[in-house]
Design a protein around this motif. Structure first.
Motif, PDB file in Angstrom:
ATOM      1  N   GLY A   1      16.699  -7.526  -1.948  1.00  0.00           N
ATOM      2  CA  GLY A   1      17.838  -8.405  -1.710  1.00  0.00           C
ATOM      3  C   GLY A   1      17.431  -9.862  -1.658  1.00  0.00           C
ATOM      4  O   GLY A   1      18.105 -10.737  -2.223  1.00  0.00           O
ATOM      5  N   HIS A   2      16.323 -10.147  -0.993  1.00  0.00           N
ATOM      6  CA  HIS A   2      15.828 -11.525  -0.898  1.00  0.00           C
ATOM      7  C   HIS A   2      15.466 -12.064  -2.279  1.00  0.00           C
ATOM      8  O   HIS A   2      15.824 -13.203  -2.635  1.00  0.00           O
ATOM      9  N   ILE A   3      14.771 -11.262  -3.072  1.00  0.00           N
ATOM     10  CA  ILE A   3      14.364 -11.690  -4.410  1.00  0.00           C
ATOM     11  C   ILE A   3      15.580 -11.940  -5.288  1.00  0.00           C
ATOM     12  O   ILE A   3      15.606 -12.868  -6.100  1.00  0.00           O
TER      13      ILE A   3
ATOM     14  N   MET B   1       5.390  -1.422  -8.484  1.00  0.00           N
ATOM     15  CA  MET B   1       6.361  -0.371  -8.198  1.00  0.00           C
ATOM     16  C   MET B   1       7.624  -0.938  -7.558  1.00  0.00           C
ATOM     17  O   MET B   1       8.741  -0.511  -7.859  1.00  0.00           O
ATOM     18  N   ILE B   2       7.462  -1.911  -6.692  1.00  0.00           N
ATOM     19  CA  ILE B   2       8.615  -2.499  -6.004  1.00  0.00           C
ATOM     20  C   ILE B   2       9.477  -3.304  -6.968  1.00  0.00           C
ATOM     21  O   ILE B   2      10.714  -3.239  -6.925  1.00  0.00           O
ATOM     22  N   LEU B   3       8.856  -4.032  -7.866  1.00  0.00           N
ATOM     23  CA  LEU B   3       9.608  -4.882  -8.798  1.00  0.00           C
ATOM     24  C   LEU B   3      10.200  -4.086  -9.959  1.00  0.00           C
ATOM     25  O   LEU B   3      11.262  -4.438 -10.482  1.00  0.00           O
ATOM     26  N   ASP B   4       9.513  -3.024 -10.373  1.00  0.00           N
ATOM     27  CA  ASP B   4       9.927  -2.302 -11.576  1.00  0.00           C
ATOM     28  C   ASP B   4      10.621  -0.979 -11.268  1.00  0.00           C
ATOM     29  O   ASP B   4      11.685  -0.694 -11.817  1.00  0.00           O
ATOM     30  N   GLN B   5      10.030  -0.150 -10.415  1.00  0.00           N
ATOM     31  CA  GLN B   5      10.572   1.181 -10.178  1.00  0.00           C
ATOM     32  C   GLN B   5      11.639   1.219  -9.097  1.00  0.00           C
ATOM     33  O   GLN B   5      12.617   1.970  -9.212  1.00  0.00           O
ATOM     34  N   ALA B   6      11.455   0.447  -8.033  1.00  0.00           N
ATOM     35  CA  ALA B   6      12.429   0.502  -6.935  1.00  0.00           C
ATOM     36  C   ALA B   6      13.851   0.183  -7.397  1.00  0.00           C
ATOM     37  O   ALA B   6      14.790   0.906  -7.035  1.00  0.00           O
ATOM     38  N   PRO B   7      14.092  -0.875  -8.176  1.00  0.00           N
ATOM     39  CA  PRO B   7      15.458  -1.104  -8.651  1.00  0.00           C
ATOM     40  C   PRO B   7      16.016   0.077  -9.435  1.00  0.00           C
ATOM     41  O   PRO B   7      17.188   0.431  -9.294  1.00  0.00           O
ATOM     42  N   ARG B   8      15.179   0.720 -10.274  1.00  0.00           N
ATOM     43  CA  ARG B   8      15.635   1.870 -11.062  1.00  0.00           C
ATOM     44  C   ARG B   8      15.996   3.058 -10.172  1.00  0.00           C
ATOM     45  O   ARG B   8      16.934   3.786 -10.450  1.00  0.00           O
ATOM     46  N   ASN B   9      15.215   3.231  -9.141  1.00  0.00           N
ATOM     47  CA  ASN B   9      15.424   4.381  -8.257  1.00  0.00           C
ATOM     48  C   ASN B   9      16.571   4.177  -7.279  1.00  0.00           C
ATOM     49  O   ASN B   9      17.260   5.136  -6.910  1.00  0.00           O
TER      50      ASN B   9
ATOM     51  N   GLN C   1       0.833  -1.196   0.000  1.00  0.00           N
ATOM     52  CA  GLN C   1       0.000   0.000   0.000  1.00  0.00           C
ATOM     53  C   GLN C   1       0.872   1.251   0.000  1.00  0.00           C
ATOM     54  O   GLN C   1       0.639   2.195  -0.767  1.00  0.00           O
ATOM     55  N   GLN C   2       1.880   1.267   0.848  1.00  0.00           N
ATOM     56  CA  GLN C   2       2.761   2.425   0.938  1.00  0.00           C
ATOM     57  C   GLN C   2       3.522   2.640  -0.370  1.00  0.00           C
ATOM     58  O   GLN C   2       3.739   3.781  -0.788  1.00  0.00           O
ATOM     59  N   ALA C   3       3.932   1.543  -1.010  1.00  0.00           N
ATOM     60  CA  ALA C   3       4.657   1.663  -2.274  1.00  0.00           C
ATOM     61  C   ALA C   3       3.778   2.312  -3.337  1.00  0.00           C
ATOM     62  O   ALA C   3       4.231   3.188  -4.086  1.00  0.00           O
ATOM     63  N   ALA C   4       2.520   1.895  -3.414  1.00  0.00           N
ATOM     64  CA  ALA C   4       1.602   2.496  -4.375  1.00  0.00           C
ATOM     65  C   ALA C   4       1.447   3.987  -4.104  1.00  0.00           C
ATOM     66  O   ALA C   4       1.493   4.813  -5.019  1.00  0.00           O
TER      67      ALA C   4
ATOM     68  N   ASP D   1      12.972  -8.638 -16.113  1.00  0.00           N
ATOM     69  CA  ASP D   1      12.250  -9.844 -16.521  1.00  0.00           C
ATOM     70  C   ASP D   1      11.226 -10.257 -15.459  1.00  0.00           C
ATOM     71  O   ASP D   1      10.149 -10.767 -15.787  1.00  0.00           O
ATOM     72  N   ILE D   2      11.552 -10.031 -14.198  1.00  0.00           N
ATOM     73  CA  ILE D   2      10.609 -10.360 -13.125  1.00  0.00           C
ATOM     74  C   ILE D   2       9.383  -9.467 -13.197  1.00  0.00           C
ATOM     75  O   ILE D   2       8.245  -9.943 -13.129  1.00  0.00           O
ATOM     76  N   SER D   3       9.608  -8.170 -13.347  1.00  0.00           N
ATOM     77  CA  SER D   3       8.465  -7.253 -13.405  1.00  0.00           C
ATOM     78  C   SER D   3       7.637  -7.485 -14.660  1.00  0.00           C
ATOM     79  O   SER D   3       6.409  -7.354 -14.629  1.00  0.00           O
TER      80      SER D   3
END
Length: 301
Positions: free
Chosen positions: A60-62, A94-102, A15-18, A118-120
């Motif tokens: 990190g876990h993923i 957002m966590i799978l796609d944007q967080a790594p970029r940011n 929710q917070q990520a969105a 590929d995951i996102s």
């Protein structure tokens, strides 16, 4: 389901990520849509920075799972029919796609195009494989709880995994045109870029639009939405020309062709990482290994 991952990505964090990555609140109607576009794409947002230490352990876990051992992402979400599903799915996107970029820097940027993209994309495809009435990319899933402006931002965000992946340009085009149709039909307009192929398929269109800093002037949802869609479209010409994004070559250990080097020079936007970063990435690739995420100078690890 991986119990540790579930604990790292609870519903409250999704929710917070969105909420963190959206430029407006859920029910907000925005007279100056251009300002919201600039905030979402170009502004440093404290909400995004604040979520980094919460999201990093999950990333990190993923990263340690490996592409062949990824979870069923839907097991992290409420039932598809739930009213909470669209927002939770948006947060996970957002966590799978944007967080790594940011958040990823240095050699960690190899993880963006080489792993998380590929995951996102896989998650985005699974959402689109739902029946149309259940997809969180459908206006029907949002119309009772969100403004149309918020829906357009959310739908664009659901579509970025298609645009970011070098192997999904045709899917990205279909998705983007569907989004364009939402705006056209709601406001009884037609996006003028449909009749401007020289602009829509400009090989340097992406660096030009990014360098512009966003739409200028009096920008409503129509003009601002069409600007965002043009930004999505102009990702395609470099893929048509080179089969890949040349600016990712540095972080994926790929050799530049002469044509790619010329394109990067003409773009005048993309900067090579330090030589040491390129050397470390190439050494990892040659050794068949990945430096653990965050192992080189990341304060969150």
């Amino acid at each position: 389901m991986d119990a540790e991952l579930r604990s790292l990505l609870p519903p409250s964090l999704l929710q917070q990520a969105a909420e963190s990555w959206m430029a407006i609140t859920k029910t907000e109607e925005v007279p100056d849509f251009g300002k919201a576009v600039k905030k979402m794409l170009f502004s440093h947002d404290d909400k995004v920075s604040a979520i980094r230490p919460k999201v990093w352990p999950a990333l990190g876990h993923i990263s340690k799972l490996g592409a062949d051992y990824l979870p069923d992402w839907f097991s992290l979400l409420p039932p598809v029919e739930s009213l909470d599903f669209p927002t939770q799915a948006l947060g996970l996107t957002m966590i799978l796609d944007q967080a790594p970029r940011n958040f990823f820097q240095g050699i960690d940027q190899r993880w963006v195009g080489g792993y998380f993209d590929d995951i996102s994309l896989g998650f985005a495809r699974s959402l689109q494989n739902l029946t149309p009435d259940l997809r969180p990319t459908s206006w029907n899933r949002w119309k009772d709880t969100a403004s149309f402006e918020y829906f357009i931002f959310a739908r664009m965000s659901f579509g970025t995994p298609f645009v970011h992946n070098e192997n999904a340009s045709e899917e990205a085009m279909v998705y983007t045109d569907e989004t364009r149709t939402y705006i056209e039909e709601r406001f009884n307009v037609r996006d003028p870029i449909r009749e401007q192929p020289e602009r829509r398929w400009d090989l340097l269109g992406f660096p030009k639009l990014i360098s512009s800093g966003g739409p200028e002037g009096d920008v409503d949802i129509v003009k601002g939405g069409f600007w965002l869609l043009e930004l999505m479209d102009v990702h395609k010409p470099p893929l048509d020309k080179f089969g890949r994004y040349p600016y990712r070559n540095w972080h994926l250990g790929r050799d530049m062709t002469a044509e790619e080097e010329a394109w990067i020079r003409d773009a005048g936007f993309f900067k090579a990482p330090p030589d040491e970063v390129c050397r470390r990435i190439r050494a990892d690739i040659e050794a068949g290994i990945w430096s653990p995420l965050g192992s080189v100078g990341n304060p969150d690890v």
